[in-house]
Write an enzyme that holds these catalytic residues in place. Structure first.
Site, PDB file in Angstrom:
ATOM      1  N   ASP A 115      32.158  68.228  18.479  1.00  0.00           N
ATOM      2  CA  ASP A 115      31.099  68.654  17.558  1.00  0.00           C
ATOM      3  C   ASP A 115      30.948  70.164  17.517  1.00  0.00           C
ATOM      4  OD1 ASP A 115      29.887  66.501  16.310  1.00  0.00           O
ATOM      5  OD2 ASP A 115      28.661  66.015  18.054  1.00  0.00           O
TER       6      ASP A 115
HETATM    7  C1  GLC Z   1      28.680  64.329  22.295  1.00  0.00           C
HETATM    8  C2  GLC Z   1      28.534  63.633  20.982  1.00  0.00           C
HETATM    9  C3  GLC Z   1      29.873  63.147  20.484  1.00  0.00           C
HETATM   10  C4  GLC Z   1      30.870  64.261  20.496  1.00  0.00           C
HETATM   11  C5  GLC Z   1      30.928  64.932  21.846  1.00  0.00           C
HETATM   12  C6  GLC Z   1      31.816  66.144  21.840  1.00  0.00           C
HETATM   13  O1  GLC Z   1      29.032  63.427  23.294  1.00  0.00           O
HETATM   14  O2  GLC Z   1      27.654  62.557  21.078  1.00  0.00           O
HETATM   15  O3  GLC Z   1      29.760  62.631  19.195  1.00  0.00           O
HETATM   16  O4  GLC Z   1      32.113  63.728  20.142  1.00  0.00           O
HETATM   17  O5  GLC Z   1      29.641  65.331  22.226  1.00  0.00           O
HETATM   18  O6  GLC Z   1      31.288  67.184  21.101  1.00  0.00           O
HETATM   19  C1  GLC Z   2      27.137  67.091  20.747  1.00  0.00           C
HETATM   20  C2  GLC Z   2      27.571  68.065  21.775  1.00  0.00           C
HETATM   21  C3  GLC Z   2      26.570  69.137  21.990  1.00  0.00           C
HETATM   22  C4  GLC Z   2      26.118  69.721  20.678  1.00  0.00           C
HETATM   23  C5  GLC Z   2      25.651  68.631  19.740  1.00  0.00           C
HETATM   24  C6  GLC Z   2      25.273  69.197  18.416  1.00  0.00           C
HETATM   25  O1  GLC Z   2      26.187  66.260  21.275  1.00  0.00           O
HETATM   26  O2  GLC Z   2      27.851  67.449  23.018  1.00  0.00           O
HETATM   27  O3  GLC Z   2      27.101  70.127  22.825  1.00  0.00           O
HETATM   28  O4  GLC Z   2      25.113  70.646  20.896  1.00  0.00           O
HETATM   29  O5  GLC Z   2      26.652  67.694  19.567  1.00  0.00           O
HETATM   30  O6  GLC Z   2      24.753  68.221  17.576  1.00  0.00           O
END
Ligand code: GLC
Ligand code: GLC
Length: 815
Positions: free
Chosen positions: A483
């Site tokens: 993300d």
């Molecule tokens: C969090 C989010 C997931 C994403 C991951 C890496 O675990 O829930 O959707 O793939 O972060 O950013």
């Molecule tokens: C996921 C990631 C986190 C980020 C978020 C944004 O959960 O793990 O680091 O801040 O997405 O929506």
């Protein structure tokens, strides 16, 4: 150092001191009514939607922590001494203390000055209420007069509004007290048809329903005035903070035991039958429910059936391996975490407030991988919900709201990996159940039109193929699985969301990760199409996969590992050419899983998988797990986005992001390296990390999203426990790839890739109505697979008739 121990026979984790490094929590509820409960009774409850139907209040990030909960107070009426049998909130010293977190229930027991208290908290299945069953025992040599006070602080339903909108909320609170039951009915007078209730099995000595009346001015939960004085004031809340507190007096002879039951519940009346008199709740429907659940026999029976239901569910797979950490995670805790994660998505935990995040599309798709064997009907329903938030172009809302099942406009779409995960989720469902009928189910798109589920999956692939960049790799959009890798964002404004801000146009940023995922998904859909009598489709998806694999081999390979991406300007990301972020974990795992660089390719190709896994071992593996990237970014890189906003070693900037570790376990197993696969598995296995709880800090019975990486000063410290894709993927990695018991469309494959020091293992797997008794051992000569004593060709066990039981012997060649 440990703060407790596992009790595997009872399927419980036993916490033996209350001051764990952070609250160690558990979840109550299995269907619609849920709660969080910490080892000191902190937490809160909600019905279906943790934001919009919040029953009780909790103060995240309070000092002291874990504030708000299911509190009981005991007071010795002869001395005036009072305490919390769950330690919090009074934190009075206890003579002994024990919290047992079990599967969807928690018991907290303690003793002080000869008064033993044991409270069981659970939600009877199918009910919208929770039971607190307090058992008090007088272990003194003389009679005891004890006052019991219960306490909950009601939330005014919308948890977000509840913590912000005080100009309104201090005036809206309303309650009723009737027959000893406290009814919380804020906004029932207008558009809500639901209310909460708090009931007690004993005659009351008093009650309070206004927080400040119970606590007293300028006091906290740690020293309620009513408890100190030994009497409640009978307050009725008009505005301010509606509260529920019962006062019960108990006299216990020496050795005597007394059970007191409290019920906290949610009830919804038919709109036409809301009121018994103007403004007064019609209680005719709820009263029998309350009466029923205040009966000890009903409570005991429901608790037994909750336990039996978990035992039944977990019977889907039982393993007995030479490794205790593996056994307990597979047989109990990892499976449990998968189902909790399936229920909660990423919305509500010690790290997520239940307010801000709905169901993530990619998250929920991946959760299916770990829960489909436990809840196949619900998995089917989830698949249909997810597909309904797809757009006609194959894209998907990034998140949707569980209550309305509609997509979240505030976040929108454009995370270009999202739709592909649906293929993996559906594949997992089909492999587990063989229920191909779901493919023909007609499902609407969220913008216009409808298609069969199969048509949705086709469009998922098409979505990628319609968005290809200059190297022939998929465009990344806002982000892919990571993300925080926001290559088109270029945010310079403090606080701006990296996920929702307008991306700058004309971007050609491409993702090698999506390419790997596409290859995997296209092969899965090809297999589904072939099994579903669509041979031509199968050929074309297979060709798409081959083509993408070839593009990755040509443009996605850096020399010793797979690249991560190309940025907005076409520069490589995750390359030895950079000084930071040279290698990322996630493409190494997913590309190998997609079959890129595996032995069935050309000779040159075949070396890619093993070479990249060597690079992972040399550059990313730490004793605490595999880091997401190395070296971590030391400063903000505007062209990369949120990833570099984290200090080095945390979260997406180079932590051990546990979600990706199982991909490398699977990739290792795919190249036949059982030692590496299991070694990686053990490094992040929470049970194996229990002896270093003072460093790990989070619960030793569930996975956490991240463990601080080598660049962080707190290397080894876990955060964001419970709700993470780590749960599903680790269960898949250990059970399907290392133990090698893998559901496939045509049957159950048994193809273990074990660590060399294991002699074998045994397992029982229920699969499509039959039971497979599996024994794996090593032989001096060549390996084979036998089913009921008959050798079969290959490693696929033919489907057994429902109701039957078959014996599977897998004999591995010793190495
Ligand atoms: C969090 C989010 C997931 C994403 C991951 C890496 O675990 O829930 O959707 O793939 O972060 O950013
Ligand atoms: C996921 C990631 C986190 C980020 C978020 C944004 O959960 O793990 O680091 O801040 O997405 O929506």
């Amino acid at each position: 150092m440990r703060y407790g121990h596992f009790d595997d026979d009872s399927r419980e984790y036993v916490i033996t001191r209350p001051d764990t490094p952070v609250p160690w929590i558990n979840y109550l509820g299995t269907d619609g009514y849920f709660g969080i409960i910490s080892n000191t009774a902190g937490g809160y409850s909600w019905h279906r939607d943790a934001r919009l139907r919040r029953l009780t209040r909790y103060r995240y990030n309070n000092v002291p922590g874990d504030c708000g909960g299911r509190y009981l107070y005991l007071r010795d009426d002869r001395t005036g001494v009072y305490w919390s049998p769950s330690w919090q909130p009074t934190r009075t010293g206890l003579d002994d203390y024990e919290c047992r977190h079990g599967l969807s229930y928690t018991t907290i027991s303690s003793a002080k000055a000869g008064i033993r208290a044991r409270t069981l908290y659970f939600v009877p299945q199918g009910e919208t209420l929770e039971v607190w069953r307090l058992t008090l025992t007088n272990e003194r040599a003389r009679p005891a007069d004890i006052s019991v006070f219960s306490s909950v602080e009601f939330a005014l339903w919308d948890a977000q509004d509840d913590t912000t909108n005080f100009q309104r909320n201090y005036s809206t609170g309303e309650v009723e007290v009737d027959g000893g039951v406290i009814y919380h009915k804020t906004e029932y007078r207008e558009r809500r048809d639901h209310f909460a209730y708090f009931a007690c099995s004993e005659p009351l000595a008093g009650f309070d329903t206004q927080r400040e009346a119970f606590l007293g001015p300028y006091r906290g939960f740690d020293s309620p005035q009513a408890v100190e004085l030994g009497r409640a004031s009978g307050s009725i809340a008009h505005g301010w903070a509606p509260y529920g507190a019962h006062h019960v007096r108990v006299t216990l002879e020496p050795g005597a035991t007394k059970e007191v039951i409290f019920l906290l519940g949610y009830w919804e009346n038919p709109r036409a039958a809301k009121f018994a008199a103007p403004g007064v709740i019609n209680k005719a429907l709820v009263r029998p429910v309350i009466e029923r659940w205040l009966r000890p026999q009903a409570v005991a029976a429901a608790f037994d059936s909750l336990k039996a239901s978990w035992a039944g569910l977990l019977g889907v797979l039982r393993v007995d391996t030479p490794d205790a950490d593996t056994n307990r995670m597979v047989n109990i805790w990892n499976a449990y975490q998968c189902l909790v994660t399936f229920n909660m998505s990423r919305s509500v935990s010690s790290f997520e407030t239940g307010i801000s995040r709905g169901m993530g599309f990619r998250d929920s798709c991946q959760d299916l991988l770990g829960s489909v064997q436990l809840a196949p009907e619900r998995a089917r329903e989830r698949i249909i919900d997810l597909a309904s938030t797809q757009f006609a172009n194959g894209g998907a809302y990034h998140q949707y709201q569980p209550l309305t099942k509609t997509g979240n406009d505030a976040i929108g779409s454009g995370f270009n990996d999202d739709p592909l995960w649906l293929v993996l989720g559906v594949a997992a469902y089909l492999k587990e159940t063989g229920d191909f009928s779901v493919l023909d189910q007609e499902i609407p798109f969220s913008d216009e039109g409808a298609a069969s589920l199969y048509g949705h999956l086709e469009r998922s692939l098409r979505y990628t193929l319609d968005r290809i960049g200059p190297h022939g790799l998929p465009l990344i959009g806002r982000a892919d699985w990571n993300d925080c890798l926001n290559l088109n964002c270029f945010s310079q404004t403090p606080g701006e969301s990296f996920q929702t801000t307008q991306n700058i146009p004309g971007g050609v940023a491409e993702s090698v990760f999506i390419a790997g995922l596409f290859t995997l998904a296209a092969r899965e859909l090809a297999a589904i199409a072939a099994a579903h009598g669509r041979g031509e489709d199968a050929d074309s998806y297979r060709a798409d996969a081959e083509k993408m694999a070839a593009v990755v081999a040509e443009h996605g390979w850096d020399g010793e590992w797979f690249l991560r991406a190309y940025d907005h300007f076409g520069n490589p990301v995750g390359s030895a050419r950079d000084t930071e972020g040279q290698i990322f974990a996630e493409p190494q795992g997913i590309c190998v899983m997609g079959g890129i660089g595996l032995a069935n390719g050309t000779e040159a190709d075949a070396s890619l998988a093993t070479r990249t896994l060597t690079s992972v071992r040399e550059r990313l593996a730490t004793p605490h797990g595999i880091m997401l990237l190395q070296p971590a970014f030391a400063s903000y890189r505007v062209e990369l986005g949120e990833i570099s906003s984290y200090p080095p070693g945390y979260k997406e900037n180079g932590s051990v992001f546990c979600h990706t570790n199982p991909w490398l376990m699977i990739a290792s197993a795919m190249v036949g390296d059982g030692d590496a696969a299991f070694d990686y598995y053990k490094r992040i296995n929470p049970s194996a990390r229990e002896p270093i709880s003072e460093l790990h800090r989070c619960e030793p019975y569930v996975y956490a999203q991240m463990i601080a990486g080598r660049d962080a000063p707190t290397h080894g410290e876990a955060k964001n426990s419970w709700l993470t894709g780590t749960a599903a993927w680790n269960l898949v990695a250990i059970t399907q790839w290392i133990l090698g018991i893998r559901p496939e469309l045509a049957g159950l494959r048994v193809e273990p890739v074990l660590p060399a020091h294991w002699a074998g293992y045994t397992a029982t797997r229920r699969f499509r109505g039959a039971t497979y008794e599996i024994t794996v051992r090593r032989a001096s000569a060549g390996g084979y697979l036998a089913v009921d004593g008959q050798r079969v060709h290959g490693t696929l066990v033919p489907l057994a008739a429902p109701g039957s039981s078959v014996r599977v012997d897998a004999v591995l060649p010793s190495r």
